[in-house]
Design a protein around this motif. Structure first.
Motif, PDB file in Angstrom:
ATOM      1  N   SER A   1       0.821  -1.211   0.000  1.00 56.13           N
ATOM      2  CA  SER A   1       0.000   0.000   0.000  1.00 56.13           C
ATOM      3  C   SER A   1       0.852   1.258   0.000  1.00 56.13           C
ATOM      4  O   SER A   1       0.402   2.322  -0.447  1.00 56.13           O
ATOM      5  CB  SER A   1      -0.931   0.006   1.211  1.00 56.13           C
ATOM      6  OG  SER A   1      -0.191   0.127   2.416  1.00 56.13           O
TER       7      SER A   1
ATOM      8  N   SER B   1      -4.211   7.600  -7.680  1.00 61.64           N
ATOM      9  CA  SER B   1      -3.605   6.785  -6.628  1.00 61.64           C
ATOM     10  C   SER B   1      -2.890   7.641  -5.595  1.00 61.64           C
ATOM     11  O   SER B   1      -2.778   7.256  -4.430  1.00 61.64           O
ATOM     12  CB  SER B   1      -2.626   5.779  -7.245  1.00 61.64           C
ATOM     13  OG  SER B   1      -1.586   6.461  -7.930  1.00 61.64           O
TER      14      SER B   1
ATOM     15  N   THR C   1      -5.545   9.034  -3.039  1.00 63.98           N
ATOM     16  CA  THR C   1      -6.026   8.065  -2.052  1.00 63.98           C
ATOM     17  C   THR C   1      -4.900   7.426  -1.247  1.00 63.98           C
ATOM     18  O   THR C   1      -5.156   6.538  -0.423  1.00 63.98           O
ATOM     19  CB  THR C   1      -6.817   6.960  -2.760  1.00 63.98           C
ATOM     20  OG1 THR C   1      -5.962   6.284  -3.704  1.00 63.98           O
ATOM     21  CG2 THR C   1      -8.027   7.534  -3.495  1.00 63.98           C
ATOM     22  N   TYR C   2      -3.663   7.877  -1.477  1.00 63.19           N
ATOM     23  CA  TYR C   2      -2.502   7.231  -0.851  1.00 63.19           C
ATOM     24  C   TYR C   2      -2.602   7.244   0.675  1.00 63.19           C
ATOM     25  O   TYR C   2      -2.421   6.226   1.334  1.00 63.19           O
ATOM     26  CB  TYR C   2      -1.224   7.925  -1.318  1.00 63.19           C
ATOM     27  CG  TYR C   2       0.030   7.403  -0.671  1.00 63.19           C
ATOM     28  CD1 TYR C   2       0.631   6.238  -1.125  1.00 63.19           C
ATOM     29  CD2 TYR C   2       0.619   8.071   0.401  1.00 63.19           C
ATOM     30  CE1 TYR C   2       1.775   5.751  -0.535  1.00 63.19           C
ATOM     31  CE2 TYR C   2       1.768   7.593   0.998  1.00 63.19           C
ATOM     32  CZ  TYR C   2       2.346   6.434   0.530  1.00 63.19           C
ATOM     33  OH  TYR C   2       3.479   5.950   1.127  1.00 63.19           O
TER      34      TYR C   2
ATOM     35  N   ARG D   1      -5.075   7.526   2.781  1.00 57.84           N
ATOM     36  CA  ARG D   1      -6.114   6.689   3.365  1.00 57.84           C
ATOM     37  C   ARG D   1      -5.802   5.206   3.204  1.00 57.84           C
ATOM     38  O   ARG D   1      -6.060   4.397   4.095  1.00 57.84           O
ATOM     39  CB  ARG D   1      -7.464   7.017   2.711  1.00 57.84           C
ATOM     40  CG  ARG D   1      -7.924   8.449   2.968  1.00 57.84           C
ATOM     41  CD  ARG D   1      -7.990   8.747   4.453  1.00 57.84           C
ATOM     42  NE  ARG D   1      -8.352  10.131   4.731  1.00 57.84           N
ATOM     43  CZ  ARG D   1      -8.345  10.684   5.940  1.00 57.84           C
ATOM     44  NH1 ARG D   1      -7.965   9.946   6.981  1.00 57.84           N
ATOM     45  NH2 ARG D   1      -8.695  11.942   6.102  1.00 57.84           N
ATOM     46  N   ARG D   2      -5.255   4.840   2.058  1.00 55.38           N
ATOM     47  CA  ARG D   2      -4.903   3.434   1.854  1.00 55.38           C
ATOM     48  C   ARG D   2      -3.828   2.984   2.829  1.00 55.38           C
ATOM     49  O   ARG D   2      -3.903   1.888   3.400  1.00 55.38           O
ATOM     50  CB  ARG D   2      -4.432   3.212   0.406  1.00 55.38           C
ATOM     51  CG  ARG D   2      -5.554   3.288  -0.621  1.00 55.38           C
ATOM     52  CD  ARG D   2      -5.079   2.910  -2.000  1.00 55.38           C
ATOM     53  NE  ARG D   2      -4.199   3.912  -2.575  1.00 55.38           N
ATOM     54  CZ  ARG D   2      -2.893   3.794  -2.720  1.00 55.38           C
ATOM     55  NH1 ARG D   2      -2.297   2.676  -2.316  1.00 55.38           N
ATOM     56  NH2 ARG D   2      -2.165   4.754  -3.265  1.00 55.38           N
TER      57      ARG D   2
ATOM     58  N   ASN E   1     -10.997   2.849   4.795  1.00 55.85           N
ATOM     59  CA  ASN E   1     -11.374   2.345   3.468  1.00 55.85           C
ATOM     60  C   ASN E   1     -12.592   3.090   2.911  1.00 55.85           C
ATOM     61  O   ASN E   1     -12.699   3.302   1.703  1.00 55.85           O
ATOM     62  CB  ASN E   1     -11.664   0.846   3.550  1.00 55.85           C
ATOM     63  CG  ASN E   1     -10.409   0.016   3.650  1.00 55.85           C
ATOM     64  OD1 ASN E   1      -9.354   0.411   3.141  1.00 55.85           O
ATOM     65  ND2 ASN E   1     -10.498  -1.127   4.317  1.00 55.85           N
TER      66      ASN E   1
ATOM     67  N   ALA F   1     -11.230   6.287   1.597  1.00 58.94           N
ATOM     68  CA  ALA F   1     -10.523   6.069   0.336  1.00 58.94           C
ATOM     69  C   ALA F   1     -11.494   5.804  -0.806  1.00 58.94           C
ATOM     70  O   ALA F   1     -11.286   6.263  -1.941  1.00 58.94           O
ATOM     71  CB  ALA F   1      -9.543   4.903   0.486  1.00 58.94           C
TER      72      ALA F   1
END
Length: 464
Positions: A106, A141, A144-145, A147-148, A300, A303
């Protein structure tokens, strides 16, 4: 003598540039590659036959703690040995490594995409081959980095807490087996002593019957009591054999391994059960794991909401046509959110979060109910044990007086046997209550989180 430097033609320079970029990309890719290492499977079981052959050293508070296997082992030490050596826990620890691998994945951003193209001039009015190059990066990507990564980190902590809870459940099972084994062996010893006495008495009465001084009615009750006692001993031995096999399995030992057990000590139980329940929510790893799982699910959801924005890739391109006209500029590629707006993923993550919410509430209710029920049961057993100890002491005193009366010829042998059997039964009743109280206290201590390391939630992820 004058030397003239001739520059390479443009087509050759561009070819060298493309070749250099390709070599550089290959070197960078090779530098980050992992190498293969074989991991052959074992070809035999790894079971120990002695306590000295299993792991008995662990770190408590940063300092090594060595369990003395040369002395009779207490139930707490047996629980620690089970944590260190239970074969199933080795497989469980693999889940933590998988969660760490997911966290590593991740944290990795997608690589930029590089496009290179060359079209050779085959005919026409052109003067050179055509070249094209592009570089793009997925922007979605990056959005959302954070949160992932936060979700993956919470998942690692969740698995760690779950593993800790599984370890202590294994320790709990080993403790309860040790308690059963200790009191079963005490019961077997007392029963065997009584059985030997009863056998001698039956043999003497049988001689008296053969001599005609006693009748079969005097012998029959003794033989019935002897048969009942032998069946009880045989049943206890079968139970003990199974419990030993189960305990040996938890310790990673062969089923015939045996060692001395110390008298179980009752763990400390708080007098204020309400305060104990309140502290249990902060001490029990299973509750901590559920909260961490809920945090991961919540990240999640965040995200997934960010993921409803269309996929976006930014970059640049450089082109050269066959007439050596060169051009370059930025590029933007994105999806049109007409059909898929990530609504499925959002609904899925929200449902998962709601499920974990309900599971946590259900577990809280279960913990409260279980602790209060065990507390009531412990108090009831403790009261019954006090009465059973008094009865055992009283019947033993009566048996001692009956034996003295028998020696004086005041009491016959059959009556003495009745007194001895009554004293034995009361003693066995006390042993069973001792075991039941130790089991209830041990279970209550686990439910309260007593003896477990205090676990706190990790701080919220910031600055990612």
């Amino acid at each position: 003598m004058k030397t003239t430097r001739t520059s390479a033609p443009p087509s050759k320079r561009r070819g060298n540039l493309a070749l250099g970029l390709g070599v550089l990309a290959a070197v960078l890719a090779a530098g980050g590659c992992a190498s293969y290492r074989p991991l052959p499977l074992p070809d035999h079981a790894q079971l120990a036959g002695r306590l000295d052959d299993i792991r008995h050293t662990l770190a408590l508070g940063g300092a090594p703690h060595v369990i003395d296997t040369s002395q009779p082992l207490g139930v707490d030490d047996i629980g620690l040995l089970a944590i260190l050596n239970d074969p199933e826990l080795r497989a469980e620890r693999g889940e933590f490594e998988l969660a760490q691998a997911d966290l590593t994945q991740s944290k990795a951003l997608p690589n930029p995409s590089v496009g290179l193209g060359y079209a050779a001039l085959l005919g026409g009015e052109g003067t050179t081959g055509a070249l094209s190059a592009s570089l793009t990066q997925d922007v979605k990507s990056i959005l959302t980095y954070r949160r992932r990564v936060a979700a993956a980190r919470a998942h690692v902590l969740e698995i760690d807490a779950q593993l800790l809870w599984k370890e202590w459940q294994v320790a709990q099972k080993a403790r309860l087996l040790a308690i059963d084994l200790y009191w079963d062996e005490r019961s077997i010893q007392s029963s065997e002593t009584a059985a030997h006495t009863l056998a001698r008495t039956a043999s003497r009465v049988r001689e008296q019957v053969g001599a005609g001084r006693m009748s079969q009615s005097d012998l029959a009750p003794l033989l019935s009591s002897q048969a009942t006692l032998e069946r009880s001993i045989a049943s206890l031995r079968l139970t003990t054999s199974k419990n030993w096999a189960d305990l040996d399995a938890l310790l990673g030992m062969t089923p015939d391994a045996r060692f001395a057990l110390a008298r179980p000590r009752a763990p400390a139980i708080p007098t204020d059960i309400d305060a104990g329940i309140a502290e249990a929510t902060e001490r029990r790893p299973d509750l901590i794991a559920l909260r961490l799982g809920y945090r991961s699910a919540d990240e999640n959801v965040r995200a997934a909401i960010l993921g409803q924005f269309p996929a976006l890739a930014l970059g640049g391109s450089w082109n050269s046509d066959t007439s050596n006209v060169r051009s370059g500029g930025p590029t933007v590629t994105f999806d049109l959110p007409i059909f898929d707006r990530n609504q499925g993923r959002i609904a899925q993550t929200r449902a998962t979060r709601r499920l974990l919410y309900e599971q946590y509430q259900s577990r809280l209710d279960e913990v409260d109910t279980t602790i209060r029920a065990l507390d009531v049961r412990s108090r009831q057993i403790a009261q019954a044990l006090d009465a059973a100890r008094d009865d055992a002491a009283s019947t033993q005193t009566q048996a001692d007086r009956a034996r003295q009366a028998f020696r004086q010829g005041i009491l016959d042998r059959r009556a003495l046997t009745d007194y001895d059997m009554t004293a034995l039964n009361r003693r066995l009743d006390a042993y069973n209550l001792e075991r039941a109280l130790a089991e209830a206290h041990t279970a209550l201590a686990l439910e309260l989180g007593s003896g477990l390391p205090r676990t706190r939630l990790a701080p919220q992820d910031t600055g990612m």
